[in-house]
Scaffold this motif. Structure first.
Motif, mmCIF file in Angstrom:
data_model
loop_
_atom_site.group_PDB
_atom_site.id
_atom_site.type_symbol
_atom_site.label_atom_id
_atom_site.label_comp_id
_atom_site.label_asym_id
_atom_site.label_seq_id
_atom_site.Cartn_x
_atom_site.Cartn_y
_atom_site.Cartn_z
ATOM 1 N N GLU A 145 -5.603 -4.963 -14.061
ATOM 2 C CA GLU A 145 -4.206 -4.962 -14.515
ATOM 3 C C GLU A 145 -3.484 -3.704 -14.040
ATOM 4 O OE1 GLU A 145 -0.730 -6.277 -16.119
ATOM 5 O OE2 GLU A 145 -2.596 -7.410 -15.920
ATOM 6 N N GLU A 146 -4.156 -2.568 -14.154
ATOM 7 C CA GLU A 146 -3.555 -1.309 -13.689
ATOM 8 C C GLU A 146 -3.344 -1.338 -12.179
ATOM 9 O OE1 GLU A 146 -5.991 1.909 -15.021
ATOM 10 O OE2 GLU A 146 -5.626 1.481 -17.133
ATOM 11 N N GLU A 147 -4.314 -1.911 -11.454
ATOM 12 C CA GLU A 147 -4.174 -2.022 -10.005
ATOM 13 C C GLU A 147 -3.002 -2.919 -9.649
ATOM 14 O OE1 GLU A 147 -7.906 -3.318 -8.398
ATOM 15 O OE2 GLU A 147 -8.921 -1.471 -8.956
ATOM 16 N N PHE A 148 -2.865 -4.041 -10.374
ATOM 17 C CA PHE A 148 -1.743 -4.941 -10.120
ATOM 18 C C PHE A 148 -0.414 -4.254 -10.420
ATOM 19 C CE2 PHE A 148 -4.628 -8.774 -10.613
ATOM 20 C CZ PHE A 148 -4.511 -9.150 -9.287
ATOM 21 N N GLN A 149 -0.353 -3.501 -11.503
ATOM 22 C CA GLN A 149 0.875 -2.786 -11.838
ATOM 23 C C GLN A 149 1.203 -1.753 -10.762
ATOM 24 O OE1 GLN A 149 0.324 -1.249 -15.783
ATOM 25 N NE2 GLN A 149 0.681 -3.226 -16.776
ATOM 26 N N SER A 150 0.182 -1.065 -10.286
ATOM 27 C CA SER A 150 0.379 -0.070 -9.237
ATOM 28 C C SER A 150 0.843 -0.742 -7.945
ATOM 29 C CB SER A 150 -0.915 0.699 -8.996
ATOM 30 O OG SER A 150 -0.770 1.582 -7.910
ATOM 31 N N LEU A 151 0.184 -1.833 -7.591
ATOM 32 C CA LEU A 151 0.588 -2.575 -6.385
ATOM 33 C C LEU A 151 1.999 -3.125 -6.529
ATOM 34 C CD1 LEU A 151 -2.680 -4.515 -5.485
ATOM 35 C CD2 LEU A 151 -1.601 -2.690 -4.164
ATOM 36 N N ASN A 152 2.321 -3.614 -7.712
ATOM 37 C CA ASN A 152 3.657 -4.147 -7.955
ATOM 38 C C ASN A 152 4.712 -3.056 -7.794
ATOM 39 O OD1 ASN A 152 5.448 -6.203 -8.561
ATOM 40 N ND2 ASN A 152 5.395 -5.756 -10.752
ATOM 41 N N ALA A 153 4.424 -1.864 -8.322
ATOM 42 C CA ALA A 153 5.357 -0.743 -8.177
ATOM 43 C C ALA A 153 5.513 -0.354 -6.708
ATOM 44 C CB ALA A 153 4.868 0.450 -8.995
ATOM 45 N N GLN A 154 4.404 -0.347 -5.979
ATOM 46 C CA GLN A 154 4.464 -0.015 -4.551
ATOM 47 C C GLN A 154 5.259 -1.072 -3.789
ATOM 48 O OE1 GLN A 154 0.388 0.404 -3.326
ATOM 49 N NE2 GLN A 154 0.187 2.463 -4.187
ATOM 50 N N LEU A 155 5.049 -2.341 -4.130
ATOM 51 C CA LEU A 155 5.808 -3.410 -3.481
ATOM 52 C C LEU A 155 7.294 -3.305 -3.792
ATOM 53 C CD1 LEU A 155 3.402 -6.446 -3.938
ATOM 54 C CD2 LEU A 155 3.984 -5.284 -1.804
ATOM 55 N N ASP A 156 7.620 -2.927 -5.019
ATOM 56 C CA ASP A 156 9.021 -2.723 -5.376
ATOM 57 C C ASP A 156 9.640 -1.598 -4.546
ATOM 58 O OD1 ASP A 156 9.029 -4.763 -7.240
ATOM 59 O OD2 ASP A 156 8.757 -3.422 -8.971
ATOM 60 N N GLN A 157 8.891 -0.512 -4.368
ATOM 61 C CA GLN A 157 9.385 0.602 -3.554
ATOM 62 C C GLN A 157 9.561 0.166 -2.101
ATOM 63 O OE1 GLN A 157 6.425 3.625 -4.226
ATOM 64 N NE2 GLN A 157 7.481 4.461 -6.018
ATOM 65 N N LEU A 158 8.592 -0.572 -1.584
ATOM 66 C CA LEU A 158 8.702 -1.067 -0.209
ATOM 67 C C LEU A 158 9.893 -2.009 -0.066
ATOM 68 C CD1 LEU A 158 4.979 -1.752 0.735
ATOM 69 C CD2 LEU A 158 6.495 -0.066 1.761
ATOM 70 N N ASN A 159 10.078 -2.859 -1.047
ATOM 71 C CA ASN A 159 11.200 -3.792 -1.018
ATOM 72 C C ASN A 159 12.526 -3.039 -1.019
ATOM 73 O OD1 ASN A 159 12.318 -6.392 -0.964
ATOM 74 N ND2 ASN A 159 12.570 -6.387 -3.188
ATOM 75 N N SER A 160 12.623 -2.021 -1.829
ATOM 76 C CA SER A 160 13.845 -1.207 -1.864
ATOM 77 C C SER A 160 14.079 -0.514 -0.527
ATOM 78 C CB SER A 160 13.764 -0.159 -2.975
ATOM 79 O OG SER A 160 13.750 -0.766 -4.232
ATOM 80 N N ALA A 161 13.008 0.029 0.031
ATOM 81 C CA ALA A 161 13.125 0.704 1.329
ATOM 82 C C ALA A 161 13.546 -0.291 2.409
ATOM 83 C CB ALA A 161 11.808 1.370 1.703
ATOM 84 N N LEU A 162 12.964 -1.484 2.390
ATOM 85 C CA LEU A 162 13.336 -2.504 3.376
ATOM 86 C C LEU A 162 14.780 -2.962 3.189
ATOM 87 C CD1 LEU A 162 10.073 -4.640 3.514
ATOM 88 C CD2 LEU A 162 10.988 -3.156 5.307
ATOM 89 N N ASP A 163 15.221 -3.093 1.945
ATOM 90 C CA ASP A 163 16.619 -3.450 1.682
ATOM 91 C C ASP A 163 17.562 -2.388 2.241
ATOM 92 O OD1 ASP A 163 15.954 -5.810 0.426
ATOM 93 O OD2 ASP A 163 16.165 -5.012 -1.612
#
Length: 86
Positions: A26-44
């Protein structure tokens, strides 16, 4: 004859291991989700910058086309004018 046999798992140990694994997962998924959100923001952000650059380039091309046409028209007028004056 059964010297190499595998011993059965203790169900309590498996449940405890799975419980800890679920927390870690669960912690790994939350961490990955946060990283994906950051990547998504950077890509936007990059996509918006690319769109802005594209729009500026289109404006620049149009401006250059107009300037080139005006220059060609003035060259044509200069060619016509000296002939008519002589």
């Amino acid at each position: 004859m059964f010297d190499n046999a595998v011993e059965p798992h203790n169900d309590e140990e498996v449940e405890m291991d799975e419980g800890n694994g679920e927390n870690d997962t669960e912690e790994e998924f939350q961490s990955l989700n946060a990283q994906l959100d950051q990547l998504n923001s950077a890509l936007d952000t990059m996509e918006m910058k690319a769109d802005n650059i594209h729009a500026e380039l289109v404006e620049l091309l149009k401006s250059n086309q107009e300037t080139r046409k005006q220059f060609q028209d003035s060259v044509k007028r200069e060619k016509i004018s000296p002939d008519s004056q002589q």
